[in-house]
Structures are given as structure tokens and as C-alpha cells.
Design a protein around this motif. Structure first.
Motif, PDB file in Angstrom:
ATOM      1  N   LYS B   2       0.855  -1.199   0.000  1.00 41.63           N
ATOM      2  CA  LYS B   2       0.000   0.000   0.000  1.00 41.63           C
ATOM      3  C   LYS B   2       0.889   1.248   0.000  1.00 41.63           C
ATOM      4  O   LYS B   2       1.917   1.291   0.677  1.00 41.63           O
ATOM      5  CB  LYS B   2      -0.863   0.011   1.254  1.00 41.63           C
ATOM      6  CG  LYS B   2      -1.878  -1.134   1.305  1.00 41.63           C
ATOM      7  CD  LYS B   2      -3.252  -0.624   0.909  1.00 41.63           C
ATOM      8  CE  LYS B   2      -4.283  -1.749   0.850  1.00 41.63           C
ATOM      9  NZ  LYS B   2      -4.130  -2.608  -0.356  1.00 41.63           N
ATOM     10  N   ALA B   3       0.480   2.253  -0.776  1.00 46.68           N
ATOM     11  CA  ALA B   3       1.260   3.488  -0.833  1.00 46.68           C
ATOM     12  C   ALA B   3       0.336   4.673  -1.071  1.00 46.68           C
ATOM     13  O   ALA B   3      -0.722   4.537  -1.678  1.00 46.68           O
ATOM     14  CB  ALA B   3       2.292   3.401  -1.953  1.00 46.68           C
ATOM     15  N   VAL B   4       0.773   5.844  -0.570  1.00 42.80           N
ATOM     16  CA  VAL B   4       0.015   7.078  -0.780  1.00 42.80           C
ATOM     17  C   VAL B   4       0.440   7.679  -2.115  1.00 42.80           C
ATOM     18  O   VAL B   4       1.603   8.044  -2.293  1.00 42.80           O
ATOM     19  CB  VAL B   4       0.261   8.089   0.360  1.00 42.80           C
ATOM     20  CG1 VAL B   4      -0.505   9.390   0.101  1.00 42.80           C
ATOM     21  CG2 VAL B   4      -0.119   7.483   1.703  1.00 42.80           C
ATOM     22  N   CYS B   5      -0.493   7.747  -3.066  1.00 40.49           N
ATOM     23  CA  CYS B   5      -0.174   8.255  -4.399  1.00 40.49           C
ATOM     24  C   CYS B   5      -0.887   9.578  -4.648  1.00 40.49           C
ATOM     25  O   CYS B   5      -2.034   9.768  -4.275  1.00 40.49           O
ATOM     26  CB  CYS B   5      -0.592   7.247  -5.474  1.00 40.49           C
ATOM     27  SG  CYS B   5       0.229   5.656  -5.321  1.00 40.49           S
ATOM     28  N   TRP B   6      -0.157  10.477  -5.304  1.00 36.53           N
ATOM     29  CA  TRP B   6      -0.709  11.792  -5.660  1.00 36.53           C
ATOM     30  C   TRP B   6      -1.508  11.643  -6.941  1.00 36.53           C
ATOM     31  O   TRP B   6      -1.043  11.046  -7.903  1.00 36.53           O
ATOM     32  CB  TRP B   6       0.446  12.767  -5.861  1.00 36.53           C
ATOM     33  CG  TRP B   6       0.050  14.195  -6.035  1.00 36.53           C
ATOM     34  CD1 TRP B   6      -0.253  15.092  -5.056  1.00 36.53           C
ATOM     35  CD2 TRP B   6      -0.047  14.921  -7.280  1.00 36.53           C
ATOM     36  NE1 TRP B   6      -0.536  16.328  -5.608  1.00 36.53           N
ATOM     37  CE2 TRP B   6      -0.412  16.253  -6.970  1.00 36.53           C
ATOM     38  CE3 TRP B   6       0.145  14.579  -8.622  1.00 36.53           C
ATOM     39  CZ2 TRP B   6      -0.596  17.231  -7.942  1.00 36.53           C
ATOM     40  CZ3 TRP B   6      -0.042  15.560  -9.593  1.00 36.53           C
ATOM     41  CH2 TRP B   6      -0.411  16.869  -9.253  1.00 36.53           C
ATOM     42  N   ASN B   7      -2.731  12.154  -6.924  1.00 28.14           N
ATOM     43  CA  ASN B   7      -3.571  12.003  -8.111  1.00 28.14           C
ATOM     44  C   ASN B   7      -4.042  13.330  -8.674  1.00 28.14           C
ATOM     45  O   ASN B   7      -4.971  13.378  -9.474  1.00 28.14           O
ATOM     46  CB  ASN B   7      -4.762  11.098  -7.795  1.00 28.14           C
ATOM     47  CG  ASN B   7      -4.428   9.639  -8.045  1.00 28.14           C
ATOM     48  OD1 ASN B   7      -4.488   9.154  -9.161  1.00 28.14           O
ATOM     49  ND2 ASN B   7      -3.979   8.949  -6.997  1.00 28.14           N
ATOM     50  N   GLY B   8      -3.406  14.412  -8.258  1.00 27.36           N
ATOM     51  CA  GLY B   8      -3.827  15.736  -8.697  1.00 27.36           C
ATOM     52  C   GLY B   8      -3.942  16.631  -7.474  1.00 27.36           C
ATOM     53  O   GLY B   8      -3.843  16.154  -6.338  1.00 27.36           O
ATOM     54  N   ALA B   9      -4.136  17.944  -7.709  1.00 31.03           N
ATOM     55  CA  ALA B   9      -4.174  18.890  -6.597  1.00 31.03           C
ATOM     56  C   ALA B   9      -5.232  18.488  -5.576  1.00 31.03           C
ATOM     57  O   ALA B   9      -6.380  18.189  -5.928  1.00 31.03           O
ATOM     58  CB  ALA B   9      -4.439  20.291  -7.124  1.00 31.03           C
ATOM     59  N   ASN B  10      -4.830  18.434  -4.320  1.00 28.20           N
ATOM     60  CA  ASN B  10      -5.698  18.109  -3.191  1.00 28.20           C
ATOM     61  C   ASN B  10      -6.366  16.735  -3.329  1.00 28.20           C
ATOM     62  O   ASN B  10      -7.494  16.536  -2.900  1.00 28.20           O
ATOM     63  CB  ASN B  10      -6.758  19.202  -2.998  1.00 28.20           C
ATOM     64  CG  ASN B  10      -6.114  20.552  -2.775  1.00 28.20           C
ATOM     65  OD1 ASN B  10      -5.177  20.685  -1.979  1.00 28.20           O
ATOM     66  ND2 ASN B  10      -6.571  21.559  -3.501  1.00 28.20           N
ATOM     67  N   ASP B  11      -5.678  15.815  -3.959  1.00 25.69           N
ATOM     68  CA  ASP B  11      -6.235  14.473  -4.143  1.00 25.69           C
ATOM     69  C   ASP B  11      -5.122  13.428  -3.985  1.00 25.69           C
ATOM     70  O   ASP B  11      -4.346  13.191  -4.912  1.00 25.69           O
ATOM     71  CB  ASP B  11      -6.868  14.376  -5.543  1.00 25.69           C
ATOM     72  CG  ASP B  11      -7.459  12.995  -5.825  1.00 25.69           C
ATOM     73  OD1 ASP B  11      -7.523  12.163  -4.897  1.00 25.69           O
ATOM     74  OD2 ASP B  11      -7.857  12.765  -6.989  1.00 25.69           O
TER      75      ASP B  11
END
Lengths: 232, 389
Positions: B2-11
Motif C-alpha cells: 500500500k502506498a500514498v499516491c498523488w492524483n492531482g491537486a488536493n487528491d
């Protein structure tokens, strides 16, 4: 007293020859750069290697070059880039001098085979999965300082280059300067080879020199290829 | 994993991604036991750092256990408990060898982007955009650590993570911020921003001989923490004019040194804040330099500005005349963690420093989206979140 001044004399003689050597190297470099500005690296390199005929060689070549440019063929692509590496010149020179090492950090090269002291065979990756090949000869080789080379007659891509190793000031290692020039050939190969070094040759050469620096300083080339991400 | 992925501003989303593997001889794989959200992660979260791509794993403040080492790593073994500095240094270039690790020549494989923008290449940072290397970040179950044979700090098993985690980033950043001030006995140091870095900067300033530390923020709970743990006098800039208050509190001189622990998303008040927010939204400036402006005017003549808050691009309306005519010294940069971590660990082991007071929230990794939200919005008195994978 006599022996002291004798020592001094011999020291200053050594210094003088050292200065002379550097002067000739710098002068040589200037000739090469002049040759570059006028259009032909190979001409300047050949002239330098041949000695004596330097001026004539350079001018003659540049005349041919001007003529070629005038009729619109063989516009050479030239790139130069310098990087400072935190290692002594002899170490860097030794690694580079074995051309078979070059593909380790030069992504555009597939392989280099060294036949003998002078001649080697190069295979480069060209766009669209193609490759181009040529034989190259070392033109001039000054230990720990300078290596120049040029492709021989019949190369897929006519090219030449030199690498210069110069001690950086203030204990910062060695300044490594690379100058490359190649003539995209006419005919069917032209389109394939025109972008041998990508859209921005300067950047490609810069990247390759940076990888050389990583390899020499850190012992490996930093990468993120093959790491995880959340991209599907 | 499991990892925290950036998907766009504030997401940001917690996604399943492949486990990291050894890619180079000097790599190690670390199983992460604790990872924090740093204030500078908010700049990524908000979409202000260029060259972050959809799907990038973010996060750079972490510790854990060694589970695999490359053949070039001889000083770590499986099972070692370690803290890893957030900036990546090779240990061999001119800069690393002169203890300027965040200026490393060799850790950034995508340096050409930065070279074009900044003129030179600096060190890579985990999970902090492709311009800064494009390495996968630490808000995950596992992470690949390059050049693991240098910089990584082994820590003893008997202290809790919360005591040790912050020598990865927040404490050395604060410590360096104070060190750059060249504090003389009797000096007054003003610190903008009372997050974790600001708190550690204040504590460090006292350790280095400051007589008075003044903290500037707008959130009562942060100012309270600065008062209680960092023994600072405080200014709430929403209640009083910070510049005037600083003059009053320093006999009309201004502070001897000013530390920026805020960075590019600084808030101001009134028209100036409106100007910056609007320009940033219209992409006419990348960074909001409110704190920089205020420091340049507030600092005493001949004083020092120490900038540890992150800036990424271009700032506008900087009162450079003030800085020039007052003869100010500017010092700044990403922290050289590897230079300070052993010293800071020793302080913690000696009982001279207990950094765990900054932790306000401890959440499972799965709750990262919620954690980012409350940290950005300063909800639920959130000052520092530690995520547990």
C-alpha cells in the motif's frame, strides 16, 4: 650555494617544460575550438595530430566546409559539454581510454569493439530501433590529458570528437570536456540518423557526461527506472 | 504494497502498487514503521510543486527496518532499525564530502529538468517531484533507499518511533535554520511558522545561545505549543501587526536573526495576501513570499535571514531595497540532514531533546487522505501527523 642554485635551475627547467606542455595543450585546444567555429572539428583534430600543418589544415578544411555549406549539404551537428568530476585525471582517462567502457554511460551507444591501439568499431542506437555502425581511429592520444578520434572512410555516420581532462582549480577534481561532431548522411539513412542524439544533442551529451560522473564518483548510475508507482 | 499516491491537486489516494526492489548495488529496502506528513508535502498536495506526476508515491520523513541490502552496502544488515535522511546524498561528490549533502551532484537521475530551471542540479528528495529526482516516496509500506551505505542512521531498539522519526527531516531542518543564523549570546531570534520545523528551530536557537525567541503564527494551538515546549514569546499576526510587534519587543531594533519556517504557501493579511493568492492562482507567480517580505523589513540592520521554508520557483514584489540598504545576510537551502543526524540522535539519547511533543495525530496509512485534509485545513488542532503503515 652552487648546488642550491643548480637545484633551482633544474626545478625551473622542469617548470618551464611543464608550462610549455600546457601551453601547447591549451594552444591545441584553441586550434580545435577555432576549427569548430569555422566548421570542421575533424579538420582541426587531424591537423593537430599531424602537427606542423595545423594552420593550413584548419583553414583548408574550413574552406571545404564553407563550400559544402554554400551548396547546402553536410550541415554538421556539433555539441560540446564540460563536467567537473571529483577524481584525478589519470583515473578518468584510463576508464575512457578503453572505448569499450563508453556504452556503460553513453545510452546512444550499443557497443564499441576495440580492434587495436588505433582502431575500434562502434555501433550506435538510432531512432526507430535501427542502428548505425562505423570504424573509428584514434587521432591523438596524450596520456591523462587528451584523446581525439574520428570515423574512417565509409562510416554510416561521419563523426569525430575529443575528450580533454584538465585539473580543476581548488582540489575539485578534473574538468572533463567533450566535443563531438557528426554529419548526418544523405539518402535513406538521413531521416533515421538525423536525431542520433535526440531532439537536443547538448542535453543528451550532458546527460551522458553526468552519468560518467556518477559512475566515476559514486560507483553506480542513479536511476528510478523500475521503481513502483500508482500509475496504471 | 500500500502506498500514498498523488492524483492531482488536493487528491491523494492509498493504492496498491508493486513492492520496491534493489535497482543499484548501494540500495537498501526499508520496511517503514513510521512516516510523517511534512509541511512541505502540503506544497505537493496543493499542486504547487512542478513535475509531480499522477501516481507518484509521496512522503520523505520516515524510519523503519532494513529488509534487504544491495551488494554495495556493507554497513547495514537485515533487521537494523534505521532513520533515513529525506535528502539523498551519494557521499562521494565534492558537496557531500564537504557536508553539503542536499547539494549532492549524483543522486538526481533527472537533473536536466532542474539544471534548466535553476542552473544547477541539487540532491534528490524522496517523493518530491521528478525535477528533484522522481524517487518513490516514503508514505508506503516499503521504500527503496539509494546510497544506503551513507547517511542512513542506525538507532537503538529501546526508544519509541516518535522520539526518533523526526531526525529524518524536521529536527535537522530546524537545527540548520538556527545554525545559519550564526547566533551570538544575547541575540533575539524570530521564527515565522510554529509547525514542527519552527518548533525545533526555536529550541535549537536557545541551545545555540539565543536570549529571546519570538514565534509568529496565526493558530492558537501552535502558538501555545511554542510557548510551552519551545519557551518562545508569541505573536499572532491576525491579532496584531507582526512587524510593529517585533519592533516593540526588541527595543525598536528588530530581531537579530529571522527564520522562515513557512515557505511558499505563506498567508498574509489584507490586500497583500489577496495579491499573492490571486497571482498564484493565475500562475503569475509560483510562490507566495509574504514571510520573506516581512522578514526583510522586520530584521535589524546587518541581521541574518535564515530560510528553511521551501520555495520552488519565482516570487514577486520583494523589497530588495530594504535588504540591500540594511545590509542583510541571506542564508538558505534544503537541510543537510546527514551532517546533523548523529549529533541530534545523541541529544535524544542523552535526554536533552524529546521531539515527540509535536505529534498531534497518529493514524494508519489508509487514512492518509483524511490526514492530508486536516493538516492542510488545520482542523482538529492538527500540527503533525505520523502515519503507521
Amino acid at each position: 650555494m652552487t648546488s642550491t642554485s643548480g637545484d633551482k635551475l633544474s626545478t625551473s627547467q622542469t617548470e618551464a617544460s611543464e608550462v610549455e606542455r600546457w601551453a601547447s595543450l591549451i594552444g591545441g585546444g584553441a586550434m580545435v575550438l577555432m576549427g569548430l567555429r569555422q566548421g570542421s572539428l575533424r579538420g582541426a583534430l587531424t591537423a593537430l595530430a599531424g602537427g606542423g600543418l595545423i594552420y593550413q589544415g584548419a583553414t583548408k578544411q574550413s574552406t571545404i566546409q564553407q563550400a559544402q555549406e554554400a551548396i547546402g549539404i553536410n550541415q554538421p551537428i556539433k555539441v560540446e559539454k564540460t563536467v567537473t568530476i571529483n577524481k584525478p585525471a589519470d583515473e578518468l582517462y584510463r576508464y575512457w581510454h578503453n572505448f569499450e567502457n563508453l556504452p556503460t554511460f553513453m545510452k546512444h551507444l550499443k557497443s564499441v569493439n576495440v580492434y587495436n591501439e588505433k582502431r575500434s568499431h562502434w555501433i550506435a542506437n538510432a531512432p526507430l530501433g535501427n542502428s548505425v555502425e562505423w570504424d573509428a581511429d584514434i587521432l591523438e592520444d596524450r596520456e591523462n590529458e587528451f584523446i581525439s578520434w574520428a570515423s574512417v572512410e565509409g562510416a554510416d555516420v561521419d563523426n569525430s570528437g575529443f575528450v580533454r581532462f584538465k585539473k580543476a582549480p581548488g582540489d575539485r577534481g578534473t574538468e572533463v570536456k567533450v566535443v563531438l561532431e557528426y554529419n548526418p548522411p544523405g539518402g535513406a539513412l538521413a531521416a533515421t540518423v538525423a536525431k542520433l542524439f535526440g531532439e537536443e544533442p547538448e542535453q543528451q551529451i550532458g546527460d551522458e557526461l553526468r552519468r560518467f560522473k556518477m559512475l566515476m564518483e559514486a560507483g553506480e548510475i542513479a536511476t528510478t527506472e523500475g521503481q513502483p508507482s500508482g500509475r496504471s | 504494497m500500500k502506498a500514498v499516491c498523488w492524483n492531482g491537486a488536493n487528491d491523494v489516494r492509498v493504492q496498491s502498487v508493486p513492492d520496491p526492489t534493489i535497482l543499484n548495488p548501494r540500495d537498501a529496502i526499508i520496511k517503514i514503521t513510521s512516516t510523517a506528513i511534512c509541511g512541505s508535502d502540503l506544497h505537493i498536495y496543493g499542486g504547487y510543486i512542478p513535475t509531480v506526476q499522477q501516481g507518484d508515491i509521496i512522503g520523505h520523513e520516515f524510519m523503519g527496518e532494513v529488509v534487504e541490502v544491495g551488494r554495495g552496502v556493507n554497513n547495514l544488515k537485515i533487521g537494523d532499525r534505521v532513520v533515513v535522511p529525506s535528502t539523498i546524498g551519494c557521499g562521494n561528490c565534492h558537496y557531500c564530502q564537504h557536508d553539503m549533502w542536499s547539494l549532492c551532484d549524483n543522486s538526481n537521475p533527472k537533473g536536466w529538468i532542474e539544471e534548466k530551471l535553476f542552473g544547477n542540479i541539487t540532491s534528490a528528495i524522496y517523493g518530491y517531484s521528478h525535477m528533484l529526482g522522481g524517487y518513490a516516496g516514503a508514505q508506503a509500506e516499503y521504500i527503496r533507499v539509494p546510497f544506503a551505505d551513507v547517511g542512513v542512521v542506525k538507532v537503538p531498539p529501546d526508544l519509541p518511533d516518535e522520539m526518533l522519526l523526526f531526525i529524518s527531516d524536521a529536527i535537522p531542518t530546524g537545527y540548520m535554520g538556527a545554525e545559519l543564523c550564526d547566533i551570538q549570546p544575547g541575540d533575539t531570534v524570530a521564527v515565522w511558522g510554529c509547525g514542527a520545523v519552527g518548533q525545533f528551530a526555536m529550541i535549537s536557537a536557545y541551545m545555540m545561545g539565543a536570549e529571546k525567541v519570538i514565534a509568529i503564527d496565526r493558530f492558537p494551538e501552535r502558538l501555545e505549543m511554542a510557548k510551552k515546549f519551545a519557551k518562545a514569546e508569541v505573536i499572532n499576526y491576525e491579532e496584531v501587526n507582526a512587524g510593529e510587534a517585533l519592533k516593540e519587543m526588541t527595543g525598536g531594533r528588530g530581531p537579530d536573526a529571522c527564520i522562515d519556517a513557512v515557505g511558499l504557501e505563506a498567508h498574509g493579511v489584507g490586500l497583500e495576501d489577496f495579491y499573492d493568492q490571486t497571482k498564484q492562482k493565475l500562475r503569475l507567480e509560483t510562490d507566495r513570499p509574504h514571510v520573506l517580505r516581512e522578514m526583510m523589513v522586520a530584521c535589524r540592520k546587518g541581521g541574518t535571514l535564515s530560510i528553511m521554508g521551501v520555495y520552488g520557483g519565482f516570487v514577486d514584489k520583494i523589497p530588495f531595497g530594504a535588504a540591500f540598504n540594511k545590509g542583510l545576510t541571506f542564508r538558505m537551502g534544503q537541510m543537510h540532514g546527514q551532517k546533523y543526524m548523529h549529533l541530534l540522535l545523541q541529544m535524544i539519547l542523552d535526554g536533552k531533546l524529546d521531539p515527540s511533543f509535536v505529534v498531534t495525530h497518529q493514524l494508519p496509512l489508509e487514512q492518509a487522505p483524511h490526514a492530508y485534509h486536516i493538516f492542510q485545513q488545520k482542523k482538529d488542532n492538527c500540527i503533525k501527523v505520523v502515519l503507521k503503515p
